[in-house]
Design a protein around this motif. Structure first.
Motif: not given
Length: 361
Positions: A223-241
């Motif tokens: 569960a915590p790893a899944a949350v971390g992965l979702l958060l990681a890929f969710g940050c991809a676009r703003p982090l690219s900006a």
């Protein structure tokens, strides 16, 4: 000339309906190769071990041979020993690969390593506390203490880094993580010097190994790893900006400080889970993102996916080699990764491409 259709980028720099350019093809080929390699390495991991069961017997067991299926020791070796550590190798590899890629992008440092946020040091200190004062000796108990300590250390780093006028800046995150890590390291040494009885158990844990991992150990961490992965890929676009610069990111509606803090939270969750399973594993979270970036270029979503696949494959391969290098004994997987990672890190540091190898942030 082919004209791209209307659409928005998908996070890899490619717009829906737009033909793949030559730059996209290596990403797909590499991803396909790694996707094929992972099951092959998983099968090898199931048939190769340090025990008396041969690889041929294990293969017969996997292919459903009745005689092999009736062999209780063989069933124990394949299903209760090798299968959990195979799953653990993939789990740890994905967590460290994604977290390393995120951290390098957020700090704009291609040599950033997953221990920068103090997670490893916090986990080590918590393990020592559990061993010394609470009698935590089982692998499951040590995993719980390691995860709690890693998350607590990262929480302290995030709280400190979020204060002040430079809240969430890369330099502030790294400096705060380094300071907290050094503090926990000193506290760990102090406790160990006063209670040497816990040193042997701690020394085995801190080396980093997948030996002794059970399937039930991984379930609470999914569960915590899944949350971390979702958060990681969710940050991809703003982090690219954010790679365009803080001012440009703000003009696009993003908040640089919040983005970096979200990245730090994702990294803390992923690294905390990985450390809880296998102990501190060095170099993997540094080298896999570097290799992924060499293939994917500045496309952060592609970097994350390739880094996860590459790190999982390397972790599986290292764990397989750990069982056979000094057979019948076993080499800690972190030692093998250090033998490979050390020279590669020197090569990367001397490479003329280092200045241009930064992530997209």
């Amino acid at each position: 000339m082919l004209i791209a259709q209307e659409g928005r980028p998908d996070g890899t720099g490619h717009r829906p309906g737009q033909p793949l350019t030559p730059g996209h093809r290596p990403v797909r080929r590499t991803a396909l190769a790694l996707t094929v390699a992972l099951p092959a390495l998983a099968v090898l991991s199931l048939v190769i071990g340090t025990g008396h069961s041969s690889a041929a017997d294990a293969w017969h067991f996997l292919t459903g041979d009745p005689a092999a299926r009736a062999d209780a020791p063989l069933r124990l070796a394949v299903l209760d020993v090798r299968l959990p550590r195979t799953l653990a190798a993939v789990f740890v590899g994905v967590c460290l690969g994604v977290s390393g890629c995120l951290l390098q992008a957020a700090t704009r440092n291609p040599l950033a390593e997953t221990g920068l946020l103090g997670v490893n040091s916090g986990a080590a200190f918590a393990v020592v506390l559990g061993l010394t004062f609470f009698g935590a000796t089982s692998p499951t108990a040590l995993m719980g203490w390691a995860l709690a300590g890693g998350l607590a250390a990262s929480a302290v780093v995030l709280l400190l880094a979020a204060s002040g006028r430079t809240a969430g800046s890369p330099l502030r995150l790294v400096l705060t993580g380094t300071a907290i890590g050094a503090t926990f390291h000193g506290l760990t040494s102090y406790v160990l010097l006063g209670t040497r009885s816990t040193f042997d158990t701690y020394r085995y844990w801190t080396i980093g190994s997948l030996a002794g991992v059970e399937s039930t150990d991984l379930l609470p961490l999914t569960a915590p790893a899944a949350v971390g992965l979702l958060l990681a890929f969710g940050c991809a676009r703003p982090l690219s900006a954010l790679g365009l610069g803080d001012d440009s990111a703000r003009s696009l509606g993003h908040h640089p400080g919040r983005i970096r803090l979200a990245v730090a939270a994702a990294v803390s969750l992923l690294v905390g889970c990985a450390v809880a399973v296998a102990g501190p594993i060095a170099f993997l979270g540094l080298l896999a993102p570097y290799a992924a970036r060499a293939v994917a270029g500045p496309r952060l979503t592609a970097q994350l996916a390739l880094s996860a696949l590459a790190a999982a494959a390397v972790m599986l391969l290292a764990d397989i080699l750990a069982r056979v290098v000094i057979r019948p004994w076993e080499t800690p997987v972190s030692v093998l990764l250090a033998f490979v990672g050390g020279p590669l890190l020197v090569w990367i540091a001397r490479s003329s491409r280092l200045s241009t190898a930064g992530a997209s942030a």
